[in-house]
Design an enzyme around this catalytic site. Structure first.
Site, mmCIF file in Angstrom:
data_model
loop_
_atom_site.group_PDB
_atom_site.id
_atom_site.type_symbol
_atom_site.label_atom_id
_atom_site.label_comp_id
_atom_site.label_asym_id
_atom_site.label_seq_id
_atom_site.Cartn_x
_atom_site.Cartn_y
_atom_site.Cartn_z
ATOM 1 N N CYS A 77 -6.479 1.636 -4.581
ATOM 2 C CA CYS A 77 -5.883 0.323 -4.820
ATOM 3 C C CYS A 77 -5.227 0.351 -6.199
ATOM 4 C CB CYS A 77 -6.987 -0.731 -4.787
ATOM 5 S SG CYS A 77 -6.462 -2.383 -5.293
ATOM 6 N N CYS A 191 1.492 -0.527 -4.236
ATOM 7 C CA CYS A 191 0.342 -1.203 -3.626
ATOM 8 C C CYS A 191 0.026 -0.372 -2.399
ATOM 9 C CB CYS A 191 0.697 -2.625 -3.224
ATOM 10 S SG CYS A 191 -0.555 -3.387 -2.156
#
Ligand code: DGL
Length: 267
Positions: A77, A191
């Protein structure tokens, strides 16, 4: 004494995004035992403050490591990595791999010297990203855009929701509509949710551009850190662990199966 070959690699994200990191890692290390952790109770990270992320991620990783005894932890992440990587490393006594925006390869590849960074709102405002841009793209225009809508869209698509070309198109427009955007030739998918909808982003692009992410590099990093430590003869069934078990987790079962994950647990 547990068999060390069975010690998993732990992948951590707020949701399904980390699957874009798990995919290339499984391709490189097919026998790798996997625990995939999603902090869906804290989703979306991209709309949280840095303090909220820092208050959440290292503690969760600590609990996960205690329960699953992984050999390596991967923060799959960008939001959590650009904010909390140092704190997670300080909290754990195993190697921790972070996921940070692939600005360096984008700057190396760019001919137009305009690159885009498409991430979450939280990631694109980080000093970590300023530093990467200054270090590797000093002679580039580095456009940034955060799209919570594209994160939610990737989550929905993995649960079988129909395609809606307007969502990837809007996310890209957030970059292209900025000054210089019409010349942007590299887009960093900053992302981990976004590579999951990369084909749709490519289809939505109004002019040719290359999309980059860190998945392949992270897979190589895991292999390097693992060194000579043995893998089992074949990968055991992967485990997914969620911080909140609800019906939206059930809807993910088919997608998780595609990544070798058959068991679902709550944290
Ligand atoms: N997948 C995450 C990232 O790479 C965060 C998505 C979210 O929870 O907002 O930034």
């Amino acid at each position: 004494m547990p068999d060390p070959a069975q010690a998993p690699v732990l992948f951590f994200d707020s949701g399904v995004g980390g699957l874009s990191i798990l995919g290339p890692a499984r391709a490189l290390m097919p026998a790798m035992p996997v625990v995939y952790a999603a902090d869906n109770a804290g989703f979306p990270y991209g709309l949280k403050t840095d303090a909220e992320i820092n208050g959440r991620v290292p503690a969760l990783l600590g609990r996960l490591v205690e329960r699953y005894r992984p050999r390596i932890a991967v923060i799959a992440c960008n939001t959590a990595s650009t904010i909390a990587l140092a704190a997670v490393r300080a909290a754990l006594d195993i190697p921790v791999v972070g996921t940070v925006p692939a600005i360096k390869p984008a700057a190396l590849a760019s001919r137009s010297r305009v690159i885009g960074v498409l991430g979450t709102d939280a990631t694109v405002r980080q000093r970590y990203v300023d530093n990467l841009a200054a270090e590797h793209g000093a002679d580039c225009t580095v456009l940034r855009h955060g799209s919570a809508a594209l994160v939610a869209y990737a989550e929905a698509r993995l649960r079988g929701a129909p395609a809606d070309p307007a969502v990837p198109a809007d996310a890209l427009a957030g970059l292209i509509d900025q000054p210089g955007g019409e010349r942007m030739d590299q887009v960093v998918l900053a992302c981990t949710h976004f590579p999951l909808v990369q084909d749709e982003l490519r289809a939505a692009a109004p002019h040719p551009m290359t999309f980059l992410d860190g998945g392949a590099g992270i897979a190589r990093r895991i292999a390097y850190l693992n060194g000579e430590a043995p893998w089992p003869d074949a990968a055991p069934e992967g485990i997914a662990v969620f911080t909140r078990l609800d019906e939206s987790v059930d809807a993910l079962r088919p997608a998780l199966t595609g990544f070798g994950i058959g068991r679902i647990e709550g944290l």
